[in-house]
Design a protein around this motif. Structure first.
Motif, PDB file in Angstrom:
ATOM      1  N   ASP A 128      -1.301  -4.008 -12.193  1.00 22.64           N
ATOM      2  CA  ASP A 128      -2.509  -4.763 -11.857  1.00 22.64           C
ATOM      3  C   ASP A 128      -2.636  -4.907 -10.335  1.00 22.64           C
ATOM      4  O   ASP A 128      -3.743  -4.852  -9.778  1.00 22.64           O
ATOM      5  N   ALA A 129      -1.492  -5.095  -9.673  1.00 16.78           N
ATOM      6  CA  ALA A 129      -1.504  -5.228  -8.218  1.00 16.78           C
ATOM      7  C   ALA A 129      -1.953  -3.935  -7.549  1.00 16.78           C
ATOM      8  O   ALA A 129      -2.658  -3.967  -6.535  1.00 16.78           O
ATOM      9  N   VAL A 130      -1.551  -2.804  -8.106  1.00 16.22           N
ATOM     10  CA  VAL A 130      -1.978  -1.516  -7.555  1.00 16.22           C
ATOM     11  C   VAL A 130      -3.503  -1.438  -7.531  1.00 16.22           C
ATOM     12  O   VAL A 130      -4.114  -1.001  -6.544  1.00 16.22           O
ATOM     13  N   VAL A 131      -4.126  -1.883  -8.611  1.00 19.25           N
ATOM     14  CA  VAL A 131      -5.589  -1.884  -8.687  1.00 19.25           C
ATOM     15  C   VAL A 131      -6.171  -2.848  -7.653  1.00 19.25           C
ATOM     16  O   VAL A 131      -7.107  -2.514  -6.917  1.00 19.25           O
ATOM     17  N   ALA A 132      -5.608  -4.054  -7.579  1.00 18.06           N
ATOM     18  CA  ALA A 132      -6.118  -5.059  -6.641  1.00 18.06           C
ATOM     19  C   ALA A 132      -5.981  -4.594  -5.199  1.00 18.06           C
ATOM     20  O   ALA A 132      -6.879  -4.806  -4.370  1.00 18.06           O
ATOM     21  N   PHE A 133      -4.871  -3.937  -4.883  1.00 16.05           N
ATOM     22  CA  PHE A 133      -4.605  -3.536  -3.505  1.00 16.05           C
ATOM     23  C   PHE A 133      -5.443  -2.341  -3.072  1.00 16.05           C
ATOM     24  O   PHE A 133      -5.426  -1.960  -1.897  1.00 16.05           O
ATOM     25  N   ALA A 134      -6.196  -1.756  -3.999  1.00 13.08           N
ATOM     26  CA  ALA A 134      -7.106  -0.673  -3.626  1.00 13.08           C
ATOM     27  C   ALA A 134      -8.270  -1.209  -2.795  1.00 13.08           C
ATOM     28  O   ALA A 134      -8.888  -0.476  -2.022  1.00 13.08           O
ATOM     29  N   ASP A 135      -8.569  -2.504  -2.960  1.00  8.45           N
ATOM     30  CA  ASP A 135      -9.630  -3.149  -2.178  1.00  8.45           C
ATOM     31  C   ASP A 135      -8.971  -4.068  -1.160  1.00  8.45           C
ATOM     32  O   ASP A 135      -8.729  -5.241  -1.423  1.00  8.45           O
ATOM     33  N   THR A 136      -8.668  -3.533   0.003  1.00  7.85           N
ATOM     34  CA  THR A 136      -7.898  -4.284   0.993  1.00  7.85           C
ATOM     35  C   THR A 136      -8.692  -5.409   1.644  1.00  7.85           C
ATOM     36  O   THR A 136      -8.119  -6.239   2.350  1.00  7.85           O
ATOM     37  N   ALA A 141      -7.955 -11.527  -4.000  1.00  9.33           N
ATOM     38  CA  ALA A 141      -7.414 -10.702  -5.084  1.00  9.33           C
ATOM     39  C   ALA A 141      -6.000 -10.229  -4.754  1.00  9.33           C
ATOM     40  O   ALA A 141      -5.134 -10.175  -5.635  1.00  9.33           O
ATOM     41  N   LEU A 142      -5.750  -9.893  -3.498  1.00  9.05           N
ATOM     42  CA  LEU A 142      -4.412  -9.463  -3.098  1.00  9.05           C
ATOM     43  C   LEU A 142      -3.407 -10.595  -3.282  1.00  9.05           C
ATOM     44  O   LEU A 142      -2.298 -10.387  -3.790  1.00  9.05           O
ATOM     45  N   LEU A 176       1.088 -17.725   5.117  1.00 10.11           N
ATOM     46  CA  LEU A 176       1.697 -16.634   5.873  1.00 10.11           C
ATOM     47  C   LEU A 176       1.410 -15.291   5.215  1.00 10.11           C
ATOM     48  O   LEU A 176       1.165 -14.288   5.894  1.00 10.11           O
ATOM     49  N   ARG A 177       1.451 -15.269   3.884  1.00  2.38           N
ATOM     50  CA  ARG A 177       1.175 -14.031   3.154  1.00  2.38           C
ATOM     51  C   ARG A 177      -0.255 -13.566   3.437  1.00  2.38           C
ATOM     52  O   ARG A 177      -0.507 -12.370   3.634  1.00  2.38           O
ATOM     53  N   ALA A 178      -1.187 -14.511   3.467  1.00  3.22           N
ATOM     54  CA  ALA A 178      -2.578 -14.162   3.761  1.00  3.22           C
ATOM     55  C   ALA A 178      -2.711 -13.619   5.178  1.00  3.22           C
ATOM     56  O   ALA A 178      -3.435 -12.648   5.422  1.00  3.22           O
ATOM     57  N   THR A 179      -2.002 -14.236   6.114  1.00  4.43           N
ATOM     58  CA  THR A 179      -2.042 -13.764   7.502  1.00  4.43           C
ATOM     59  C   THR A 179      -1.531 -12.333   7.601  1.00  4.43           C
ATOM     60  O   THR A 179      -2.137 -11.477   8.250  1.00  4.43           O
ATOM     61  N   SER A 180      -0.417 -12.065   6.935  1.00  2.00           N
ATOM     62  CA  SER A 180       0.167 -10.726   6.970  1.00  2.00           C
ATOM     63  C   SER A 180      -0.751  -9.696   6.317  1.00  2.00           C
ATOM     64  O   SER A 180      -1.025  -8.630   6.883  1.00  2.00           O
ATOM     65  N   LEU A 181      -1.256 -10.021   5.116  1.00  5.26           N
ATOM     66  CA  LEU A 181      -2.080  -9.061   4.376  1.00  5.26           C
ATOM     67  C   LEU A 181      -3.441  -8.834   5.024  1.00  5.26           C
ATOM     68  O   LEU A 181      -4.133  -7.867   4.688  1.00  5.26           O
ATOM     69  N   SER A 182      -3.828  -9.705   5.944  1.00  3.81           N
ATOM     70  CA  SER A 182      -5.102  -9.544   6.638  1.00  3.81           C
ATOM     71  C   SER A 182      -5.017  -8.518   7.766  1.00  3.81           C
ATOM     72  O   SER A 182      -6.046  -8.109   8.315  1.00  3.81           O
TER      73      SER A 182
END
Length: 232
Positions: A128-136, A141-142, A176-182
């Motif tokens: 499911d994460a693979v699908v979500a991570f397709a939309d960066t 969602a990430l 912190l996770r949001a900051t990194s993934l942004s």
């Protein structure tokens, strides 16, 4: 000069008639908006706008902001008011280090204690994460996809002490996770690291899984701390 986003631009949900006191409802709504990155680190929380958005009294808004301040999600700055908290690089570094130790323990416990059903749930959460991570661009969602993976890991690990500690850190860790993934390129790298982690867990190799987990967090830390240092 870019204009700072206002609270009014955030689509606050309606507060329903539920058993929880209104103050708790407002606190929960604002907390979730911060955790979902709808209200971003450093963003001002203007009381007047919150009152209009949520349809509650000034007293209720102030009580909610005080509670979020206690939780470390909101900072009150003299002459400016409340803003969504931004962790300092020093605090963030400590949080990443604590998280690395606890999550490495979690994957070891998962391998030792998880049922076949847990392993299946982990694989499903990763796919499911693979699908979500397709939309960066969809940070919410990430974040939720990663939350789902960690929820399975915690359930399979069956460690109340680790879970209680991580839950106490959840809000700041998620920020912190949001900051990194942004940061550009980080989501694509993150999903590759998660794939290696899941494969190590499925191989029932606790040392390898713990190592991959620590490497994943260290790479997230490097990205997140770089972003925080630039902002500070």
């Amino acid at each position: 000069m870019s204009q700072e986003p206002s609270v009014a631009s955030w689509g606050a949900p309606s507060l329903g008639r539920v058993a929880a006191p209104l103050r708790e409802q407002v606190t929960a709504v604002l907390r979730q908006a911060i955790l979902d990155f709808d209200l971003k680190p450093g963003q001002r929380l203007v009381e007047r706008e919150l009152i209009e958005q949520l349809g509650v009294s000034r007293t209720t808004v102030r009580e909610a902001l005080r509670q979020l301040n206690v939780e470390g999600l909101v900072t009150v700055i003299p002459q400016k008011g409340a803003v969504v908290a931004t962790p300092s690089p020093e605090d963030a570094a400590d949080l990443y280090e604590v998280r690395a130790m606890l999550e490495a323990m979690t994957v070891r416990r998962f391998i030792a204690r998880a049922t076949d059903e847990h392993f299946g749930q982990l694989r499903a959460a990763f796919e499911d994460a693979v699908v979500a991570f397709a939309d960066t661009e969809n940070i919410r969602a990430l974040l939720r996809a990663k939350d789902d993976i960690y929820a399975v890991l915690m359930a399979g690990a069956g460690s109340n002490p680790i879970q209680e500690i991580l839950e106490g850190l959840q809000a700041r860790v998620r920020a912190l996770r949001a900051t990194s993934l942004s940061q550009p390129g980080r989501p694509a790298q993150s999903i590759k690291e998660l794939r290696r982690l899941v494969e190590a867990i499925e191989a029932r190799d606790p040392e390898r899984a713990a190592q991959v987990c620590t490497e994943h967090i260290n790479k997230a830390a490097a990205t997140g701390l770089s972003a925080l240092t630039e902002e500070s």
